[in-house]
Design a protein around this motif. Structure first.
Motif, short mmCIF file in Angstrom:
data_model
loop_
_atom_site.label_atom_id
_atom_site.label_comp_id
_atom_site.label_asym_id
_atom_site.label_seq_id
_atom_site.Cartn_x
_atom_site.Cartn_y
_atom_site.Cartn_z
N GLU A 264 32.34 0.95 -18.93
CA GLU A 264 32.38 1.99 -19.10
C GLU A 264 32.29 2.91 -20.37
O GLU A 264 31.63 4.21 -20.43
N ILE A 268 29.85 6.13 -21.15
CA ILE A 268 30.32 7.34 -21.70
C ILE A 268 29.58 7.84 -23.28
O ILE A 268 29.14 8.84 -23.41
N LEU A 318 34.95 13.72 -19.53
CA LEU A 318 34.94 12.29 -19.92
C LEU A 318 36.07 11.82 -20.37
O LEU A 318 36.44 10.45 -20.40
N ARG A 321 37.95 10.08 -17.72
CA ARG A 321 37.31 8.94 -16.95
C ARG A 321 37.93 7.83 -17.17
O ARG A 321 38.52 7.40 -18.08
N GLU A 322 38.09 7.00 -15.90
CA GLU A 322 38.79 5.89 -15.97
C GLU A 322 38.13 4.74 -16.48
O GLU A 322 36.83 4.72 -16.04
N ARG A 328 42.30 5.61 -18.93
CA ARG A 328 41.41 6.49 -19.21
C ARG A 328 40.92 6.46 -20.61
O ARG A 328 41.81 6.16 -21.59
N ASP A 349 41.33 17.82 -19.90
CA ASP A 349 40.85 17.16 -18.56
C ASP A 349 42.15 16.91 -17.74
O ASP A 349 41.78 16.79 -16.49
#
Length: 624
Positions: A264, A268, A318, A321-322, A328, A349
């Motif tokens: 992830e 990103i 972002l 984002r997890e 996150r 976020d």
């Protein structure tokens, strides 16, 4: 068959293990103090320390030590009636403990390792308070070993003998409280090569090493006595050290979770590159929240508190984002901020939330000149903490532009991880001049029988079923089992008692772990002499657990568990049969099952079942 969503070969997974196992020696590694654990409330005195990093021989200071020292925490130590001046760092350490050296050489032989000619003790800088001296002593003892796994061999690169750290008791307002009962217990650290290519292989390798360690019979057992650190990287990621894995069964999940996190973070990174993202310099935004109704923000700003924010160009969507379950990118930022005394961060976020309004979010974005594609991160705390924390957030955000940072992470109970500190470097090691080197060789070292070999022997020679054989071979009471069998106790009875029966009683809340091995052997002796029955063993174990000062004979007498004589058994059976004479005449042997239970209850476990069964059949036969 693995159900992982990842192709580990394609991702280029590389993993290695560091196994830390406490040795069950009589004395600590550099002093004669006992290695028994104590409860914090047994402490007899305390003292405090502040620790600071020092330079290596080359004049370099380790980056991990620098970051830890920046927190400026005070460390309190709980001493006990067994604590000595070495443990308090008020006296030089003694020589390496001979028993510990012998055990690690035995482990080296099991791992097919070559010992070094001389073990030289080194100092490893550690300023998190876990050692009163500000460093941990460690000595390389062997290298160049290997173990086998289903997916190929895994090399064992090195093995160190080192001192265990102090036990963390709790966080305090000014720092951390430690207990010194654990400090100095001999610890073996085993490092594999980067040969592991899947989570399943990592788990298998750890299990194999754990089995070899327990085969010595010279390692401590129980939660916290063995810890696994796992080094994980993927081709586009970076080496990350995951510390503090307590359970072997969790290793595969932890490796997979870290792979997911790195995948992830790489995604990103690529997205941020497409957006030409960047990170601005932090600014003071306290005025934005001067009239806030948010209890969290308002409380942090009370007095001279400050709100500091940083614009994250191109980060919109972002930060939330997890990366792993319930963790996150913003959580990563918060982990770094927390190292500077703040409770967490706010970011756009997730705002508005926590009492922060939409209007305040817009004002916050205006204050830092944030655009539509930008995110904003903010902290609120006292001026010093707020400034240090927002700088840490900005630094971590800049790292996100490059992908996965090299770092040491702390494994959480759910199998995810959180930032702990930067990866340490070579600058943390330098020679210990107070401890002389020790000559090492395998002369006189006997390699023990492996636990896997014990399981096979228990089945073939003692006729134990496979499940019970493995249970007793891997159990804590294995030496007790073997001692009982040597005294002529039936192997199945001995194994069932020390493992199955003891486990069932433990689940019922009986403190059976408090029953000493000598008491078990006394119990078996009573049984062999016919003074207690098989049926009485459970009750006698309960009595011994609740009255640990009693001998087995005294406990049996106290609870009335002695074997009934032949006349008493027959009298009890006859009484039950006569009381149910009508049922016996009508059902004959059909009444046996119900009356058997009644007879055993009447005798209270003081007669063997086969004896009672034979007499009951005889009495029923006379009347049927």
């Amino acid at each position: 068959m693995s159900t992982s969503p990842f192709d580990y070969d394609e991702l280029g997974l590389v993993a290695g293990l560091e196994i830390h196992q406490q040795l069950d020696t009589d004395s600590k590694l550099f002093c004669g103090c006992p290695t028994d654990r104590r409860e914090p409330e047994e402490s007899t005195h305390t003292f405090e320390r502040f620790l600071h990093p020092t330079s290596s021989e080359l004049g370099e200071v380790d980056v991990a030590a620098l970051e830890e020292a920046a927190a400026e925490r005070e460390f309190e130590y709980l001493g006990f009636d067994s604590t000595c001046l070495v443990e308090a760092d008020e006296e030089p350490p003694g020589r390496l403990d001979d028993e510990a050296v012998e055990v690690v050489l035995e482990i080296a032989a099991l791992l097919d390792m070559d010992p070094v000619d001389q073990a030289h003790v080194m100092r490893k800088i550690v300023v998190d308070g876990s050692n009163t001296s500000g460093f941990q002593r460690s000595a390389l003892v062997a290298g160049d070993g290997a173990i086998s796994t289903d997916d190929g061999p895994v090399s064992i690169e090195d093995m160190e003998l080192e001192e265990e750290s102090a036990a963390r008791v709790e966080e305090t307002d000014s720092g951390v409280r430690y207990a010194l009962d654990r400090l100095g217990i001999p610890l073996v650290e085993i490092g594999t090569g980067p040969d592991i290519r899947s989570p399943e292989q990592a788990k298998e390798a750890a299990q194999r090493i754990g089995m070899l360690l327990r085969s010595t019979g010279e390692v401590k057992r129980g939660l916290g006595t063995i810890r696994q650190d796992v080094n994980v990287s993927i081709a586009d990621g970076a080496r990350v050290e995951l510390k503090g894995v307590q359970r072997l069964d969790d290793i595969d999940d932890i490796v997979e979770n870290e792979v997911q996190r790195q995948v992830e973070l790489v995604a990103i990174r690529d997205e941020l590159a497409e957006r030409e993202a960047g990170v601005s310099d932090p600014v003071d935004v306290t005025e934005v929240f001067a009239e806030t109704d948010s209890g969290v923000v308002g409380g942090a700003l009370s007095g001279d508190g400050r709100a500091m924010a940083v614009r994250l160009d191109g980060f919109d969507g972002l930060v939330g984002r997890e990366l792993q379950d319930d963790r996150r990118l913003g959580t990563e930022f918060a982990d770094h901020a927390k190292h500077h005394g703040v409770g967490g961060i706010f970011h756009t976020d997730e705002l508005p939330a926590y009492g922060v309004t939409s209007e305040e979010v817009e004002a916050l974005e205006d204050a830092v000149d944030a655009g539509e594609d930008d995110a904003v991160a903010m902290v609120a705390a006292d001026p010093r903490s707020a400034t240090a924390a927002i700088d840490a957030v900005a630094d971590r955000a800049r790292t996100a532009l490059s992908g996965v940072p090299e770092e040491t992470r702390d494994v959480t109970p759910d199998g995810t991880s959180r930032y702990l500190r930067p990866l340490p470097g070579a600058a943390r090691m330098y020679p210990e001049t107070d401890v002389p080197p020790v000559e090492l060789d395998f002369e006189g070292i006997e390699v023990p029988e492996l636990l896997t070999e014990k399981v096979e022997r228990y089945q073939s020679e003692l006729d134990l079923d496979p499940g019970l054989a493995r249970q007793v071979a891997y159990g804590r009471r294995m030496p007790l089992f073997e001692a009982a069998v040597e005294r002529g106790v039936d192997p199945t009875l001995a194994a069932g008692t020390v493992e199955s029966t003891a486990t069932e009683l433990r689940r019922d809340g009986v403190p059976v772990d408090d029953v000493r091995d000598e008491r078990f052997l006394d119990l078996f002796e009573l049984y062999q002499a016919g003074e207690v029955t098989t049926e009485a063993i459970d009750d006698l174990l309960v009595a011994l657990a609740e009255h640990p000062d009693l001998s087995a004979a005294e406990a049996a007498e106290r609870e009335g568990l002695g074997s009934a004589g032949d006349d008493e058994v027959r009298e009890a059976v006859v009484e039950v049969v006569e009381r149910n004479e009508d049922q016996v005449r009508e059902q004959g042997m059909g009444a046996f099952s119900g009356l058997m239970g009644e007879c055993m209850g009447a005798l209270g476990g003081r007669a063997e079942g086969d004896v009672v069964s034979e007499l009951l059949r005889e009495e029923i036969g006379k009347r049927a």
